[in-house]
Every structure is written in structure tokens, then in C-alpha cells.
Design a protein around this motif. Structure first.
Motif, PDB file in Angstrom:
ATOM      1  N   LYS A   1       0.656  -1.195   0.256  1.00 36.47           N
ATOM      2  CA  LYS A   1       0.081   0.096   0.266  1.00 36.47           C
ATOM      3  C   LYS A   1       0.377   1.137  -0.387  1.00 36.47           C
ATOM      4  CE  LYS A   1      -3.878  -1.809   2.775  1.00 36.47           C
ATOM      5  NZ  LYS A   1      -4.523  -2.168   3.428  1.00 36.47           N
ATOM      6  N   GLY A   2       2.908   0.960   0.164  1.00 33.75           N
ATOM      7  CA  GLY A   2       3.054   2.246   0.409  1.00 33.75           C
ATOM      8  C   GLY A   2       3.949   2.679   1.020  1.00 33.75           C
ATOM      9  N   TYR A   3       3.583   2.190   2.124  1.00 35.36           N
ATOM     10  CA  TYR A   3       3.735   2.583   3.671  1.00 35.36           C
ATOM     11  C   TYR A   3       4.619   1.635   4.640  1.00 35.36           C
ATOM     12  CZ  TYR A   3      -0.599   1.269   5.664  1.00 35.36           C
ATOM     13  OH  TYR A   3      -1.585   0.992   6.272  1.00 35.36           O
ATOM     14  N   LEU A   4       4.773   1.492   5.431  1.00 35.67           N
ATOM     15  CA  LEU A   4       5.373   0.898   6.368  1.00 35.67           C
ATOM     16  C   LEU A   4       5.715   1.347   8.120  1.00 35.67           C
ATOM     17  CD1 LEU A   4       8.158   2.082   7.767  1.00 35.67           C
ATOM     18  CD2 LEU A   4       8.964   0.897   5.913  1.00 35.67           C
ATOM     19  N   ALA A   5       5.163   0.451   8.826  1.00 34.13           N
ATOM     20  CA  ALA A   5       5.233   0.955  10.326  1.00 34.13           C
ATOM     21  C   ALA A   5       6.072   0.861  10.791  1.00 34.13           C
ATOM     22  CB  ALA A   5       3.730   0.903  10.999  1.00 34.13           C
ATOM     23  N   ILE A   6       6.699   1.556  12.037  1.00 30.98           N
ATOM     24  CA  ILE A   6       8.001   1.601  13.111  1.00 30.98           C
ATOM     25  C   ILE A   6       7.697   1.851  14.110  1.00 30.98           C
ATOM     26  CG2 ILE A   6       8.986   3.406  12.017  1.00 30.98           C
ATOM     27  CD1 ILE A   6      11.665   1.779  13.257  1.00 30.98           C
ATOM     28  N   SER A   7       8.155   1.319  15.364  1.00 31.55           N
ATOM     29  CA  SER A   7       7.518   1.869  16.605  1.00 31.55           C
ATOM     30  C   SER A   7       8.869   1.460  17.860  1.00 31.55           C
ATOM     31  CB  SER A   7       6.148   1.179  17.550  1.00 31.55           C
ATOM     32  OG  SER A   7       6.049  -0.192  16.999  1.00 31.55           O
ATOM     33  N   CYS A   8       9.478   1.785  18.528  1.00 34.49           N
ATOM     34  CA  CYS A   8       9.880   1.250  19.831  1.00 34.49           C
ATOM     35  C   CYS A   8       9.393   1.360  20.863  1.00 34.49           C
ATOM     36  CB  CYS A   8      11.089   2.908  19.803  1.00 34.49           C
ATOM     37  SG  CYS A   8      12.921   3.317  18.345  1.00 34.49           S
ATOM     38  N   THR A   9      10.086   0.776  22.037  1.00 40.08           N
ATOM     39  CA  THR A   9       9.536   0.274  23.040  1.00 40.08           C
ATOM     40  C   THR A   9       9.294   1.998  23.775  1.00 40.08           C
ATOM     41  OG1 THR A   9      10.044  -2.155  23.020  1.00 40.08           O
ATOM     42  CG2 THR A   9       9.585  -0.931  25.573  1.00 40.08           C
ATOM     43  N   ALA A  10       8.190   2.005  24.698  1.00 43.55           N
ATOM     44  CA  ALA A  10       7.912   2.797  24.932  1.00 43.55           C
ATOM     45  C   ALA A  10       9.198   2.686  26.401  1.00 43.55           C
ATOM     46  CB  ALA A  10       6.352   2.950  25.502  1.00 43.55           C
ATOM     47  N   GLY A  11       9.514   4.346  26.497  1.00 46.30           N
ATOM     48  CA  GLY A  11      10.222   4.589  28.081  1.00 46.30           C
ATOM     49  C   GLY A  11      11.736   4.263  27.837  1.00 46.30           C
ATOM     50  N   ASP A  12      12.445   3.371  26.824  1.00 41.64           N
ATOM     51  CA  ASP A  12      13.803   3.494  26.298  1.00 41.64           C
ATOM     52  C   ASP A  12      14.312   4.459  26.564  1.00 41.64           C
ATOM     53  OD1 ASP A  12      15.857   2.668  24.190  1.00 41.64           O
ATOM     54  OD2 ASP A  12      15.275   0.631  24.772  1.00 41.64           O
ATOM     55  N   ASP A  13      13.965   5.284  26.260  1.00 39.43           N
ATOM     56  CA  ASP A  13      14.511   6.203  25.524  1.00 39.43           C
ATOM     57  C   ASP A  13      16.021   6.807  25.180  1.00 39.43           C
ATOM     58  OD1 ASP A  13      12.739   8.064  28.032  1.00 39.43           O
ATOM     59  OD2 ASP A  13      14.118   7.058  29.203  1.00 39.43           O
ATOM     60  N   LYS A  14      16.404   5.558  24.364  1.00 38.60           N
ATOM     61  CA  LYS A  14      17.249   5.883  23.243  1.00 38.60           C
ATOM     62  C   LYS A  14      17.352   6.830  22.129  1.00 38.60           C
ATOM     63  CE  LYS A  14      20.356   1.348  24.541  1.00 38.60           C
ATOM     64  NZ  LYS A  14      19.886  -0.092  23.851  1.00 38.60           N
ATOM     65  N   LYS A  15      18.096   7.405  21.719  1.00 38.37           N
ATOM     66  CA  LYS A  15      17.611   7.655  20.745  1.00 38.37           C
ATOM     67  C   LYS A  15      18.985   7.571  19.216  1.00 38.37           C
ATOM     68  CE  LYS A  15      19.271  11.845  22.134  1.00 38.37           C
ATOM     69  NZ  LYS A  15      20.330  13.628  22.331  1.00 38.37           N
ATOM     70  N   ARG A  16      16.958   7.191  17.982  1.00 35.56           N
ATOM     71  CA  ARG A  16      17.454   6.555  17.337  1.00 35.56           C
ATOM     72  C   ARG A  16      17.070   7.121  15.687  1.00 35.56           C
ATOM     73  NH1 ARG A  16      15.257   2.961  20.504  1.00 35.56           N
ATOM     74  NH2 ARG A  16      15.866   1.035  21.338  1.00 35.56           N
ATOM     75  N   LYS A  17      18.139   6.749  15.139  1.00 42.71           N
ATOM     76  CA  LYS A  17      17.613   7.065  14.140  1.00 42.71           C
ATOM     77  C   LYS A  17      17.211   5.858  12.385  1.00 42.71           C
ATOM     78  CE  LYS A  17      20.773  11.202  13.781  1.00 42.71           C
ATOM     79  NZ  LYS A  17      19.933  11.515  13.908  1.00 42.71           N
ATOM     80  N   PHE A  18      16.143   6.195  11.822  1.00 41.43           N
ATOM     81  CA  PHE A  18      15.336   5.537  10.782  1.00 41.43           C
ATOM     82  C   PHE A  18      16.174   5.697   9.415  1.00 41.43           C
ATOM     83  CE2 PHE A  18      11.851   3.198   8.609  1.00 41.43           C
ATOM     84  CZ  PHE A  18      12.004   1.949   8.781  1.00 41.43           C
ATOM     85  N   ARG A  19      16.948   4.862   8.590  1.00 36.04           N
ATOM     86  CA  ARG A  19      17.532   4.796   6.955  1.00 36.04           C
ATOM     87  C   ARG A  19      16.259   4.750   6.648  1.00 36.04           C
ATOM     88  NH1 ARG A  19      23.933   6.186   7.658  1.00 36.04           N
ATOM     89  NH2 ARG A  19      23.449   7.960   8.770  1.00 36.04           N
TER      90      ARG A  19
END
Length: 324
Positions: free
Chosen positions: A84-102
Motif C-alpha cells: 500500500k506504499g508505507y511501513l510502520a515502525i515503533s520503539c518500546t516506550a520509555g526506552d529513551d534511546k536516540k535512534r535514527k531510521f534510514r
């Protein structure tokens, strides 16, 4: 998001153009505004108060069903809706790590996004058509150093090439309850065709939203447009104009791309739309059956008609790098 890294350069675009043309923004003189031109052309075409085109909104809702996922510690990428032209991404709540998605699409132009650490689900477009997409998540280790936490590839075959530009995504977010959707429905009521609808929405945006020079000077890295806030404040920068127009048009079943790249030698954002039997259209100011002008709502609100037309008449002035 690529435009974030050069946002201040992008936001100085109008000043640069004015200087290049030998004009000050306050000294452009009185010429017909773009909105006046659009209204005149709409009137000449016989647009009625209530048009024949159905203006009922249709807002596609992105989902994260979890039937096909890629996972790493505290990270889930849901690729169930890739067709359908998209994807979803989530990180565990409260993890507090800085992340970058490429996301690295088939054309190898890398899209980089900041990920929230509050458990929120983010939706990102697969905007470069069919092919192999590389999905990578990087976690902050120390200072500005990041390490790979997930690195996978997926094969994408879209149900339709227009779906990425009809669904909401994190960069162009709206729902059925968004003010932008309601305003779009009201704005396109006189339209008899998609061409009329685009013209009505373009005219609305350039007459109701002005360029926010203060925001341009102070915008922070990671900025994401809020289309309803833009409507409420009546102010915005280039990406605000583009996201608002895209949200309004998508809710009216008109595929619309936010294009980010270079206008001249300055980073900038604008939109293009898809019209059945016409194709992708980079403009709405003039249409004689063959030729169009580029649809740059930001420039239309800050420049005189002469400067605007001179710049957009040269397609070489615009080079799109990223599509949202």
C-alpha cells in the motif's frame, strides 16, 4: 528527514530570490497576486458556486496489523502494508534511546528520520516505486556516534504507484477529523473537476497562509509540519505550505507528492499532483492545455507575479531529491 539538515538555508530562499531580482520584498510594487490570477481564470472557466465534482473527503487510514514484521531489541518494523506504499515502525516506550531510521529505496537516495522513544507508531512512505528497499535502524552509543541495531531489505511491489501519495504519513499527517480535511471539503465545493479542485486549494493556501520569517530563523532540527496548526496560525515555512496542500489534496483523492530538493541552489519544498489523463503536474498557476507552471505555494505568497513567473518558468531551477 533530509530537509531538516538545511532548513535555515531553505527558509532564506525568498530573500535570496528577491535579492537576485534586484527587489526588496517590501518594494515589489502592485501587480496582480497569484490568487487574483487563479480566481480570474476560475471565473473565466465558468466555475459555479457548487460544482459537479464530489467533494466528500476520503481519508485513507494507515495501519500496523503486525502480520509481517522485522524486529530487533525494542524495535519493530511492520512491513505488512508495504504493497500500500508505507511501513510502520515503533520503539518500546520509555526506552529513551536516540535512534535514527534510514530507508534506502531502489534509487539509493537515503531517507533519514528521527524515531520517538515513547512507543508511538510512525508511518513512513515507500515513495520510490517497486524494488528493493533497505531498512536500517541506528542507536546512539555516545555523543554523535551511532551503531546499527537492525539492517534488513524487503522487496516491494505496490498495489498502485499512487498509494504512497494518498495515505497520510509522519511527514504529511492528517486524519478524518483534521481541520485541513474539513477546509479542503469546503474549499473544493465549487469544483467541476480535479483540475478545479487543485486550483481552489492552491488559491486557498496562498491567500490564507503567509510566510513565517520568524520560524524560518528559529526552526529546530527534527521539525515536522502540523497542518492544522498552520491553518490556525495562518503562517508557515516552505515545508508547512507543502504539507498542508498535500494533506488537503490527498483527502480529496488527488495523489500529491511533497517534493524536497533544490530551488536554484537553495534547499526547498514544493508539491506536485497527479491528474488522470494528464499525469504528474508540477503546477496550477497557468494551464493552456499543454504547459504548466511549477506549484510552489511558498514562492507565490512572497514574491511579485513577475519574479515568480520568471523563476518557475525554468524547470531547471527545481531539482527534487526526496518524495513524501
Amino acid at each position: 528527514m533530509p530537509y531538516r539538515h538545511n532548513q535555515k538555508r531553505a527558509c532564506l530562499f525568498m530573500t535570496v530570490l528577491a535579492a537576485a531580482a534586484g527587489l526588496s520584498l517590501s518594494g515589489c510594487g502592485r501587480s496582480r497576486t497569484l490568487s487574483e490570477i487563479v480566481r480570474k481564470e476560475a471565473s473565466a472557466s465558468g466555475t459555479s458556486e457548487k460544482g459537479t465534482r464530489d467533494s466528500t473527503p476520503e481519508v485513507l487510514e494507515p495501519e500496523s496489523p503486525g502480520t509481517s514484521t522485522l524486529t530487533a531489541e525494542n524495535i519493530t518494523i511492520d512491513v505488512s502494508s508495504a504493497a500500500k506504499g508505507y511501513l510502520a515502525i515503533s520503539c518500546t516506550a520509555g526506552d529513551d534511546k536516540k535512534r535514527k531510521f534510514r530507508i534506502t529505496p531502489p534509487n539509493d537516495v537515503v531517507y533519514t528520520y528521527d524515531l520517538p522513544s515513547d512507543g508511538a507508531v510512525c508511518y513512513f512512505p515507500l515513495s520510490c516505486g517497486d524494488g528493493t528497499y533497505r531498512l536500517s535502524v541506528y542507536e546512539n552509543v555516545e555523543g554523535s556516534m551511532y551503531a546499527a541495531a537492525l539492517d534488513k531489505t524487503i522487496e516491494v511491489t505496490l498495489d498502485s504507484p499512487y498509494l504512497p501519495f494518498l495515505y497520510p504519513n509522519t511527514e504529511v499527517w492528517f486524519t478524518r477529523d483534521s481541520k485541513a480535511v474539513t477546509v479542503a471539503e469546503e474549499t473544493v465545493a465549487p469544483a467541476d473537476s480535479d483540475l478545479d479542485a487543485i486550483s481552489e486549494i492552491y488559491d486557498y493556501v496562498i491567500t490564507h497562509v503567509s510566510y513565517d520569517w520568524d520560524e524560518a530563523e528559529n526552526v529546530q532540527s527534527g521539525y515536522i509540519p502540523d497542518v492544522d496548526e498552520v491553518l490556525s496560525t495562518g503562517k508557515g515555512i516552505c515545508v508547512d505550505f507543502s504539507a498542508l496542500m498535500a494533506a488537503m489534496l490527498r483527502s480529496q483523492r488527488i495523489p500529491t507528492r511533497v517534493e524536497v530538493g533544490y530551488a536554484g541552489d537553495v534547499y526547498h519544498a514544493w508539491v506536485s499532483t497527479y491528474i488522470e489523463d494528464v499525469g504528474w503536474v508540477n503546477g496550477i498557476i497557468r494551464f493552456d492545455g499543454t504547459d504548466w507552471s511549477l506549484m510552489d505555494a511558498t514562492l507565490a505568497t512572497t514574491e511579485s507575479e513577475r519574479v515568480y513567473r520568471n523563476f518557475i518558468s525554468d524547470a531547471g531551477n527545481y531539482k527534487a531529491l526526496y518524495l513524501y
